[in-house]
Design an enzyme around this catalytic site. Structure first.
Site, short mmCIF file in Angstrom:
data_model
loop_
_atom_site.label_atom_id
_atom_site.label_comp_id
_atom_site.label_asym_id
_atom_site.label_seq_id
_atom_site.Cartn_x
_atom_site.Cartn_y
_atom_site.Cartn_z
N LYS A 53 -3.36 78.62 12.11
CA LYS A 53 -2.28 77.89 11.42
C LYS A 53 -2.88 77.00 10.32
O LYS A 53 -2.36 76.93 9.21
CB LYS A 53 -1.48 77.04 12.42
CG LYS A 53 -0.61 77.88 13.34
CD LYS A 53 -0.03 77.11 14.52
CE LYS A 53 0.71 78.07 15.45
NZ LYS A 53 1.15 77.47 16.70
N GLN A 97 1.11 71.86 19.83
CA GLN A 97 0.73 73.18 20.33
C GLN A 97 0.93 73.24 21.85
O GLN A 97 0.45 72.38 22.58
CB GLN A 97 -0.75 73.47 19.98
CG GLN A 97 -1.23 74.84 20.38
CD GLN A 97 -0.53 75.97 19.63
OE1 GLN A 97 -0.29 75.89 18.43
NE2 GLN A 97 -0.19 77.03 20.35
N ASP A 120 8.72 73.91 14.39
CA ASP A 120 8.83 75.01 15.35
C ASP A 120 10.28 75.31 15.71
O ASP A 120 10.55 76.32 16.37
CB ASP A 120 8.08 74.64 16.64
CG ASP A 120 6.78 75.40 16.80
OD1 ASP A 120 6.58 76.40 16.09
OD2 ASP A 120 5.97 75.00 17.66
#
Ligand code: NAP
Length: 282
Positions: A53, A97, A120
């Site tokens: 990422k 994460q 997200d």
């Protein structure tokens, strides 16, 4: 033989488009759009995902930062990091994460993220916006799957779609995105009575379970579109949820693992961050 849906190539095209958008956005914002990732602990897979990422963000000119915290970090320390990023105007989008190290309540961390910075799309408010048909950041993996399905040209309106898996991260938002596009959606899970029969009737199958080759090739209806979200590491190799070779003889299009859904998840994370940054100019 099925067409192989190339997620790597589509993700590259999307990243290139985002790079061009960022070049235009930068002078307007007075800075690059910013993405922050909180990484807690030393799970090797998470390290790889976060590294990917970070690299993808840098390549398109996004300002990426990773807040690395030890596995011993307490819930209140993680929440304090989230709060700091919530208050940082240079951060447009952020993610924590997952999974967090055992014993840490993931929901309370996710719920702390400012819903307007939720790159997200996993904050309950954004899941709610999806269900209510309101705009907002969509969960990255399901959003990426929709883009992959669209490359096949299949008519979603009235198509029978089967989603296997009902997690908040993949299965549930996936089903809603398909429903939004007028597919007739069935959600299957571990208590589904006859999975083979459900899959066999589907024009579109999205498997998001995490059990290698759970979906047998012979279950696939002739001409169906098959999207394999599952990733399980078996003897060092990533395995999907679908018995690929057999399914490919029946499907019209199918994603490989790796190289299908995975790259699209990252591309959608970047796209969500750019979209959030653009909102600030309105
Ligand atoms: P999860 O939270 O563990 O959910 C798995 C789902 O599968 C659950 O709803 C479960 O049902 C269902 N399930 C388990 N066994 C089943 C069976 N025998 N038959 C039918 N359904 C069954 O996993 P997740 O976070 O949604 O992730 C799913 C997979 O996608 C994993 O392999 C993950 O690594 C992968 N993934 C990939 C990406 C990517 O970018 N490529 C992104 C996210 C996730 P119950 O609810 O009844 O327990």
């Amino acid at each position: 033989m099925a067409k192989i849906i190339d997620g790597k190539s589509l993700a590259r095209t999307i990243r290139n488009e985002l790079k061009r958008e960022i070049e235009i956005l930068k002078p307007q914002l007075g800075r690059a759009p910013g993405l922050a990732v909180v990484l807690v602990g030393d799970d090797p897979a998470s390290y790889i995902y976060v590294g990917n990422k970070e690299k993808a963000a840098a390549e398109i000119g996004m300002a990426g930062q990773v807040i690395r915290m030890p596995a011993t970090a307490s819930l209140s320390e993680i929440i304090a990091s989230v709060d700091k990023l919530n208050a940082d105007d240079s951060v447009d989008g952020m993610i924590v994460q997952m999974p967090l190290p055992p014993g840490l309540d993931e929901a309370s961390v996710l719920n702390r993220i400012d819903p307007n910075k939720d790159a997200d799309g996993l904050h309950p408010m954004n899941l709610g916006r999806l269900v209510a048909g309101m705009p907002g950041p969509r969960s990255c993996t399901p959003a990426g799957v929709m883009r992959l399905i669209d490359t096949t040209g299949i008519e979603l309106k009235g198509a029978k779609a089967v989603v296997i898996g009902r997690s908040e991260m993949v299965g549930k938002p996936m089903a809603h995105l398909l429903l939004e596009r007028h597919a007739t959606v069935t959600i299957c899970h571990s208590r589904t009575k006859d999975l083979a029969d459900e899959v066999h009737r589907a024009d579109i199958v999205v498997a998001a379970v995490g059990r290698p080759e759970l979906v047998r090739g012979e279950w696939i209806k002739e001409g169906a579109v098959v999207i394999d979200v599952g990733t399980t590491r078996v003897e060092g190799k990533l395995k999907g949820d679908v018995e690929f070779d057999q399914a490919a003889t029946r499907a019209s299009a199918i994603t490989p693992v790796p190289g299908g859904v995975g790259p699209m998840t990252i591309a959608m994370l970047l796209a969500n961050t750019v979209a959030i940054a653009k909102q600030k100019l309105l």
